[in-house]
Design a protein around this motif. Sequence first.
Motif, PDB file in Angstrom:
ATOM      1  N   LEU A  13       0.816  -1.190  -0.112  1.00 55.06           N
ATOM      2  CA  LEU A  13       0.016   0.074   0.102  1.00 55.06           C
ATOM      3  C   LEU A  13       0.765   1.321   0.029  1.00 55.06           C
ATOM      4  O   LEU A  13       0.556   2.219  -0.570  1.00 55.06           O
ATOM      5  CB  LEU A  13      -0.971  -0.224   1.144  1.00 55.06           C
ATOM      6  N   LEU A  14       1.764   1.304   0.765  1.00 54.63           N
ATOM      7  CA  LEU A  14       2.735   2.495   0.913  1.00 54.63           C
ATOM      8  C   LEU A  14       3.690   2.564  -0.184  1.00 54.63           C
ATOM      9  O   LEU A  14       3.914   3.861  -0.412  1.00 54.63           O
ATOM     10  CB  LEU A  14       3.686   2.326   2.253  1.00 54.63           C
ATOM     11  N   ALA A  21      13.218  10.432  -3.212  1.00 55.52           N
ATOM     12  CA  ALA A  21      14.030  10.871  -1.995  1.00 55.52           C
ATOM     13  C   ALA A  21      13.371   9.911  -1.121  1.00 55.52           C
ATOM     14  O   ALA A  21      12.755   9.157  -1.285  1.00 55.52           O
ATOM     15  CB  ALA A  21      14.153  12.182  -1.734  1.00 55.52           C
ATOM     16  N   TYR A  22      14.119  10.086   0.164  1.00 54.07           N
ATOM     17  CA  TYR A  22      13.388   9.545   1.373  1.00 54.07           C
ATOM     18  C   TYR A  22      11.915   9.646   1.257  1.00 54.07           C
ATOM     19  O   TYR A  22      11.547  10.790   1.033  1.00 54.07           O
ATOM     20  CB  TYR A  22      14.128  10.097   2.639  1.00 54.07           C
ATOM     21  N   GLY A  23      11.115   8.487   1.421  1.00 53.27           N
ATOM     22  CA  GLY A  23       9.921   8.394   1.451  1.00 53.27           C
ATOM     23  C   GLY A  23       9.324   9.683   2.501  1.00 53.27           C
ATOM     24  O   GLY A  23       9.926  10.004   3.318  1.00 53.27           O
ATOM     25  N   ALA A  69       6.211  20.052   5.188  1.00 52.39           N
ATOM     26  CA  ALA A  69       7.399  20.994   4.798  1.00 52.39           C
ATOM     27  C   ALA A  69       8.476  19.787   4.421  1.00 52.39           C
ATOM     28  O   ALA A  69       9.206  20.320   3.583  1.00 52.39           O
ATOM     29  CB  ALA A  69       7.766  21.879   5.841  1.00 52.39           C
ATOM     30  N   SER A  70       8.702  18.763   5.130  1.00 50.76           N
ATOM     31  CA  SER A  70       9.673  17.952   4.777  1.00 50.76           C
ATOM     32  C   SER A  70       9.855  17.162   3.402  1.00 50.76           C
ATOM     33  O   SER A  70      10.959  16.800   2.912  1.00 50.76           O
ATOM     34  CB  SER A  70       9.975  16.846   6.031  1.00 50.76           C
ATOM     35  N   VAL A  71       8.679  17.268   2.806  1.00 53.50           N
ATOM     36  CA  VAL A  71       8.473  16.705   1.444  1.00 53.50           C
ATOM     37  C   VAL A  71       8.237  17.794   0.470  1.00 53.50           C
ATOM     38  O   VAL A  71       7.952  17.270  -0.731  1.00 53.50           O
ATOM     39  CB  VAL A  71       7.810  15.414   1.533  1.00 53.50           C
ATOM     40  N   ASP A 183      14.915   4.111  -0.069  1.00 57.13           N
ATOM     41  CA  ASP A 183      14.071   5.382   0.232  1.00 57.13           C
ATOM     42  C   ASP A 183      13.141   4.968   1.261  1.00 57.13           C
ATOM     43  O   ASP A 183      12.819   5.775   1.974  1.00 57.13           O
ATOM     44  CB  ASP A 183      13.264   5.790  -1.115  1.00 57.13           C
ATOM     45  N   SER A 184      12.321   3.963   1.017  1.00 55.53           N
ATOM     46  CA  SER A 184      10.982   3.657   1.842  1.00 55.53           C
ATOM     47  C   SER A 184      11.056   2.436   2.633  1.00 55.53           C
ATOM     48  O   SER A 184      10.985   2.811   3.914  1.00 55.53           O
ATOM     49  CB  SER A 184       9.766   3.846   0.704  1.00 55.53           C
ATOM     50  N   PRO A 185      10.834   1.389   2.130  1.00 53.95           N
ATOM     51  CA  PRO A 185      10.636   0.085   2.796  1.00 53.95           C
ATOM     52  C   PRO A 185      11.853  -0.006   3.855  1.00 53.95           C
ATOM     53  O   PRO A 185      11.323  -0.446   5.192  1.00 53.95           O
ATOM     54  CB  PRO A 185      10.315  -1.057   1.976  1.00 53.95           C
TER      55      PRO A 185
END
Length: 292
Positions: A13-14, A21-23, A69-71, A183-185
Motif C-alpha cells: 500500500l505504501l 528521495a527518502y519517503g 514541509a519535509s517533502v 528510500d522507503s521500505p
Amino acid sequence: MRFLPVLLAVVGLLFSAPAHAYGFFAHGRVAEIALLNAQPETAARVRAMLRRTPLLETPTCPALTPDGASVWADCVRNLGQRFSYSAPWHYQNVDICRPFDPKTACRDGNCVSAQIDRQVKLLQDRSVPAREKVQALVFLMHFVGDLHMPLHAGDRGDRGGNDVDAAYGAYKPEWLNLHAIWDSPLADRAITTPPSIVRRYDAAEEAQLAAGTTEDWSREAWAVSRDVAYTLALGDPCGPKPTARVQLDEAEIQAAIEPQRLQVQRAGLRLARLLDEALDPAKAFTPEPRRR
C-alpha cells in the motif's frame, strides 16, 4: 525468509510507485527529530514560518506542518518548469569506486550539500524577502534528509541505484530498485524498529551525532552507500553490473537496519543544529553592497 502477510500488505500500500528521495515517513521523522532537539525558540520560529508557506503559492504541495514541509521539495518537482531548476539539488552521486571527490559531483553548486549551505545563508541574510526565506526553510528541511540517504551521496554510475532492479524480500514489483528500497521500505522498517529514534537526545549524544560539516556528512553517507547499500546488494560494490534482479534477503535487510537508523538520527540532529544556526538572530547578517 519469513515475512508476515500484514507486512507485505502494508508495504504494498505504501510503496506502490517509485520515490524520488527518502519517503514521506522518513523525511517526516527527520523533521520531527529536529524540532524535538532544536532550541525551543528555534522550533517556535520554524512553526511560525511554516504558517507563512502559503506565500509559496503551491497549494497542491502544502507545507504548513513539519511533515508537509519535509517533502515539499519533492512535491514541487511535479509542477513542471516552475521548479525544474531544483532537480539536481537533491543528490550528489559521488563515484564509490574512486577516492571521495565531492567537487566533481557538485559543479556550480548544483548538489545537495552546496544547497544545504546556501539555504542556511539565505535564512541568515536580513535582506532576503520573507517568501524566499520560507522557501529556503522548506528546502533545508528536505535536503538534510536527502544528503543522509546513502544513495543520494554515492553511486557507481547507475543513477543512485535507480538502474539496479531489486527485490525487498518477497516484495518485488516491477518498478522496485535499490534506490527505492533505501528510500522507503528499508527506511520505514529501520525507523520503526525499537527502541525509538524519534526522541529528545542528551547533550553528549547530540554533540557526537551532529558534529561535522556538510562535506563530512557527504563522506559518511558515501561510505554507507559503498560499504552497506552496494556491498549487501552486489557483494562486490565495484563488481560487474548485475544482469538480473538483485535479491535482498532477510539477513541482508537486518544488516542494513542499524546503518539506516544511524543516518536518520544524524539527519534529524544535524537539521536541528542547522536550524538553530540559521534562525539565531545573533547570526543574522546584512550583506555588504556589491562594489563596482
